[in-house]
Scaffold this motif. Structure first.
Motif, mmCIF file in Angstrom:
data_model
loop_
_atom_site.group_PDB
_atom_site.id
_atom_site.type_symbol
_atom_site.label_atom_id
_atom_site.label_comp_id
_atom_site.label_asym_id
_atom_site.label_seq_id
_atom_site.Cartn_x
_atom_site.Cartn_y
_atom_site.Cartn_z
ATOM 1 N N ILE A 167 0.809 -1.231 0.000
ATOM 2 C CA ILE A 167 0.000 0.000 0.000
ATOM 3 C C ILE A 167 0.842 1.282 0.000
ATOM 4 N N VAL A 168 2.141 1.179 0.256
ATOM 5 C CA VAL A 168 2.979 2.385 0.252
ATOM 6 C C VAL A 168 3.555 2.666 -1.140
ATOM 7 N N ASP A 169 4.152 3.853 -1.288
ATOM 8 C CA ASP A 169 4.798 4.192 -2.553
ATOM 9 C C ASP A 169 6.255 3.738 -2.588
ATOM 10 N N GLN A 170 6.849 3.623 -1.394
ATOM 11 C CA GLN A 170 8.256 3.214 -1.329
ATOM 12 C C GLN A 170 8.410 1.912 -0.522
ATOM 13 N N PRO A 171 8.095 0.776 -1.171
ATOM 14 C CA PRO A 171 8.132 -0.500 -0.463
ATOM 15 C C PRO A 171 9.509 -0.848 0.118
ATOM 16 N N LYS A 172 10.555 -0.339 -0.517
ATOM 17 C CA LYS A 172 11.908 -0.664 -0.032
ATOM 18 C C LYS A 172 12.190 -0.066 1.341
ATOM 19 N N LYS A 173 11.425 0.967 1.686
ATOM 20 C CA LYS A 173 11.652 1.633 2.975
ATOM 21 C C LYS A 173 10.827 1.018 4.109
ATOM 22 N N VAL A 174 10.086 -0.042 3.774
ATOM 23 C CA VAL A 174 9.267 -0.689 4.808
ATOM 24 C C VAL A 174 10.158 -1.588 5.668
ATOM 25 N N GLU A 228 6.990 -3.546 15.426
ATOM 26 C CA GLU A 228 7.163 -2.124 15.116
ATOM 27 C C GLU A 228 7.325 -1.963 13.615
ATOM 28 N N LEU A 229 6.453 -1.189 13.052
ATOM 29 C CA LEU A 229 6.481 -0.966 11.601
ATOM 30 C C LEU A 229 6.989 0.436 11.314
ATOM 31 N N SER A 230 7.969 0.531 10.441
ATOM 32 C CA SER A 230 8.379 1.866 10.018
ATOM 33 C C SER A 230 8.378 1.951 8.496
#
Lengths: 209, 75
Positions: free
Chosen positions: B12-19, B33-35
């Motif tokens: 659902i995010v635009d930058q999956p690599k930053k999940v 913890e999700l960031s």
């Protein structure tokens, strides 16, 4: 989403080659021209091939199914996802879930099912121009729940009339409140409305004097 | 369990690599913890926390099946 690069003598040829290779029509694809190409001087000096990129969006049905399959593969819950072809069209996609753990998949008053439906809708409609309504059912739960809510609405309308006072229902999600409102539209003795903030918004049933 | 959160967030995010997710045990409660990228915070929280609530519901369902207590923190 699929992305592929194609090279040919001209842009048109590259597009033709790409569409044939990906087995799609022109209107299904987004095409970016990367290199216009150059025939060169006398076909010798400065000759350059044209290069294009073809992007194909996954269809919404596959996108949603892939997401749900991926999601459940990370849990211990066995779920089989069925696409309801008969109810699926250009505006909506309907899935029916089957599982030995149906109660967990549905959740209290369908809360888990609603959460799955909402998240799938976000995934399917992400970066798309057209909006698709996503409906996720679990072995006909939504139909059964609708019938239950209709019965509940009639029963509580009766109670409001009999006692001559307002009846307040438990908090419900929007689509469930809608079923109550629609059911009571046909009952001229009462009116219904909702009060409070989500997710605690409740339906009120009042007699019309 | 954290993989489940990752799958949902990445889709659902635009930058999956930053999940990113981290796991810790807090007195028998599993805390995930999700960031995500700063610009994607709204994508995992939603208006009035609607998206975060939906993610928590799905995580809770999975935890119920495993007989565990799980809490999701978004930071």
């Amino acid at each position: 989403m699929k992305k592929k690069l194609y090279k040919a003598k001209s842009v048109n040829e590259a597009i033709k080659k790409g569409l044939k290779d990906m087995d799609i029509d022109r209107n299904q694809a987004e095409i970016n021209i990367i290199e216009q190409g150059n025939k060169g001087f006398l076909g010798l000096i400065g000759k350059k091939k044209a290069e294009i990129e073809i992007i194909v969006e996954d269809d919404p049905v596959t996108k949603g199914k892939d997401f749900l399959e991926n999601l459940f593969s990370k849990t211990n819950i066995d779920v089989d996802i069925e696409v309801k072809e008969a109810e699926t069209n250009q505006e909506q996609v309907v899935y029916d879930l089957h599982s030995p753990d149906l109660g967990i998949v549905i959740g209290r008053r369908g809360e888990t099912l609603d959460a799955l439906q909402y998240l799938t809708s976000l995934v399917v409609n992400k970066n798309t121009e057209q909006y698709y309504r996503i409906i996720i059912d679990a072995e006909g739960y939504r139909d059964r729940r609708e019938k239950t809510l209709e019965r509940l609405a009639h029963k509580l309308a009766q109670k409001a009339v009999k006692k001559g006072r307002k009846v307040v229902l438990e908090p419900m999600p929007p689509h469930e409140r809608r079923i109550i409102h629609i059911t009571l539209k046909k009952d001229s003795r009462v009116k219904s409305y909702s009060e409070g903030e989500e997710p605690f918004r409740k339906v009120m049933i009042e007699t019309i004097d | 369990m954290e993989e489940l959160v990752e799958v949902i967030a990445k889709n659902i995010v635009d930058q999956p690599k930053k999940v990113e997710t981290a796991l810790r045990n807090d007195d028998g409660v599993i805390v995930i913890e999700l960031s995500v990228a700063d610009d994607d915070m709204g994508k995992v929280i939603g208006k009035q926390g609607r998206i975060a609530r939906a993610i928590r519901k799905v995580v809770k369902a999975s935890a119920t099946k495993e007989g565990k207590k799980v809490e999701l923190k978004i930071k």
